[in-house]
Structure formats: structure tokens, C-alpha cells
Design an enzyme around this catalytic site. Sequence first.
Site, PDB file in Angstrom:
ATOM      1  CD  GLU A  60      -3.424  -3.042   7.358  1.00  0.00           C
ATOM      2  OE1 GLU A  60      -2.425  -3.287   7.081  1.00  0.00           O
ATOM      3  OE2 GLU A  60      -4.044  -1.888   7.206  1.00  0.00           O
ATOM      4  CB  SER A  69       5.501  -2.184  11.982  1.00  0.00           C
ATOM      5  OG  SER A  69       4.720  -0.947  12.107  1.00  0.00           O
ATOM      6  N   GLY A  88       2.324   1.611  11.053  1.00  0.00           N
ATOM      7  CA  GLY A  88       3.457   3.130  10.957  1.00  0.00           C
ATOM      8  C   GLY A  88       4.032   3.217  11.999  1.00  0.00           C
ATOM      9  CG  ASN A 103      -1.707   1.090   1.299  1.00  0.00           C
ATOM     10  OD1 ASN A 103      -1.771   2.019   0.425  1.00  0.00           O
ATOM     11  ND2 ASN A 103      -2.428   1.334   2.428  1.00  0.00           N
ATOM     12  CD  GLU A 143      -2.833   5.010   6.865  1.00  0.00           C
ATOM     13  OE1 GLU A 143      -3.156   5.183   5.711  1.00  0.00           O
ATOM     14  OE2 GLU A 143      -2.050   4.695   7.577  1.00  0.00           O
ATOM     15  CE  LYS A 201      -0.180   3.357   4.759  1.00  0.00           C
ATOM     16  NZ  LYS A 201       0.014   3.375   6.353  1.00  0.00           N
ATOM     17  CG  HIS A 212      -5.746   1.661   5.303  1.00  0.00           C
ATOM     18  ND1 HIS A 212      -5.310   2.414   6.414  1.00  0.00           N
ATOM     19  CD2 HIS A 212      -4.873   0.677   5.116  1.00  0.00           C
ATOM     20  CE1 HIS A 212      -3.988   2.185   6.699  1.00  0.00           C
ATOM     21  NE2 HIS A 212      -3.717   1.147   5.780  1.00  0.00           N
TER      22      HIS A 212
HETATM   23  C1  PEP Z   1      -0.652  -0.197   6.172  1.00  0.00           C
HETATM   24  O1  PEP Z   1      -1.173   1.136   6.460  1.00  0.00           O
HETATM   25  O2  PEP Z   1      -1.740  -0.959   5.680  1.00  0.00           O
HETATM   26  C2  PEP Z   1       0.261  -0.675   6.924  1.00  0.00           C
HETATM   27  C3  PEP Z   1       0.257  -2.024   7.149  1.00  0.00           C
HETATM   28  O3  PEP Z   1       1.685   0.352   7.260  1.00  0.00           O
HETATM   29  P1  PEP Z   1       2.890  -0.025   7.850  1.00  0.00           P
HETATM   30  O4  PEP Z   1       3.273  -1.294   7.164  1.00  0.00           O
HETATM   31  O5  PEP Z   1       3.636   1.119   7.288  1.00  0.00           O
HETATM   32  O6  PEP Z   1       2.612  -0.290   9.333  1.00  0.00           O
END
Ligand code: PEP
Length: 249
Positions: free
Chosen positions: A167, A213, A173, A9, A97, A11, A95
Amino acid sequence: MRKPIIAGNWKMNKSVAESISLAKELKENLRNVEGREVVVCPPFTSLFPVAEELRGTKITLGAQNLFAAESGAYTGEISPSMLKEIGVLYCIIGHSERRRYFKEDNSLVNQKAKFALNLEMKPIICIGETLEQREKNLTFSVIKQQISGVLDGLSTSELANIVIAYEPIWAIGTGKTATPEQAEEVHSFIRKEVFALYEEEMASSLRIQYGGSVKPGNVASLMQKEDIDGALVGGAALSADSFSKIVQY
Ligand code: PEP
């Protein structure tokens, strides 16, 4: 056997030129990859050029969002058929976000998933608890509610085209990955919940990605767990080197 699916992703990152260059590197690094489904989800402005760059490769294209309507007066939105036209197969939906900044809820996520499925696009539906919910021991009740909300009214055959991404919001993040045991505990719970709603056969073929992460150094231990079938990767998907290592865990 569930084929592992690793999705990146990107973003709101990467200009068109940077996106093409990342796609070129991935194409080169991953040309011999077998036994994995690899998906990249660039920002809307880069979808078409990345689609051109990846044509004929095994890397599949995904979008980061779509709108639940075919066309019309929805300023600023993109419809599933517009995405389909340029070769987008997957779409991340719900997601955290988008849930946080754009107030998307399970019911909207469900509507978006239905629109995507109607056009034979495959939703990657994101669910996960906040840190506060985890600390209050609400993880399983939150996940249960999310699963029943986002899958509401979806048929058994539609379920076959869905990927769920677990997630935990506290791991996105932040550099704090869920331990493989923490992730597996929730993944197996998700599968049991899906089993309660559909048939066992469908629940056992559903792919459930972990996201939060994921890095080259932790992906293998996560992927060893029985119910973890892939990863949704944010930060580490922005570099060809780290994303390629994750794909080849
Ligand atoms: C995400 O935003 O879907 C995500 C998993 O981000 P990150 O890997 O940076 O934690």
C-alpha cells in the site's frame, strides 16, 4: 495458481446496525461469487454481529488489528484468541495508519504476525513507502527493509498463511492510485525479495495485494498484472455496491 483475495478495510466506520446492513447486502450481492476469497474487516464493535450475519457464507471475517499477547494487563487491547473465538480468520497488521498514529514499526508488526500465526490466524501485513520516499528514489530500499523486518524469523510454513498488502502511502485515501505498472514493479520486487529469503516455490505462492484508492473502475487493470493477487480496499469497501463490483472485477 494464486487465488485472488479482495479484502475490505472498514476502518473506524459503521455502527453495529450499519455494519449488519452492509454485511447483509454483501451476502446477497456476492452469493454466487467463485474463484475469489472475500474478506471484510469491520471495526471491533461490529465483528461479532457481522460474524453471525456471515455465518455459512463464503465471505470471511478479518480484524483490523490485534495485540501481541495472549491476555493480561493491556488496557484497551484485543488478543488474537479473543478474535479467533468469534470466528475471525484474517487480521490486517501494520496498516500505515497504525504505523503513523500509533508508531507501530516493523518489529512490532513482526511480533503481532507471529502471535496471529500461532493461533492459525492469517496476517495481512501492510507495507509501503511514503510520497517523500518515492520521490527520493527510496521505494525499493524501504520495501526491502520492511519485508525483512516483518518476516523476520517466520518459517516457510508460516509464510504460506501470510498475505502481503503493498500500500503506497501516497495512494491511500487520496484518490491517487498507483498505475498498474508502478504497482507491478513493486509487487515483483517484493516477490523477488521473498524468494531471496525463502524458497522459490513459497515466493511464487505468496499472495500480494495492492491497496490505495482501488475502485470499481481501476481494479481490473491492476488485477491483470502478473504479481498482483488481490486488493485491500478502504473507502470503496464502505458501500456494498462498489465493494461488490470490485470483488467481481
Ligand atoms: C487502506 O486504507 O487500506 C486503503 C487502501 O484505503 P483506500 O482504498 O481508501 O485508499
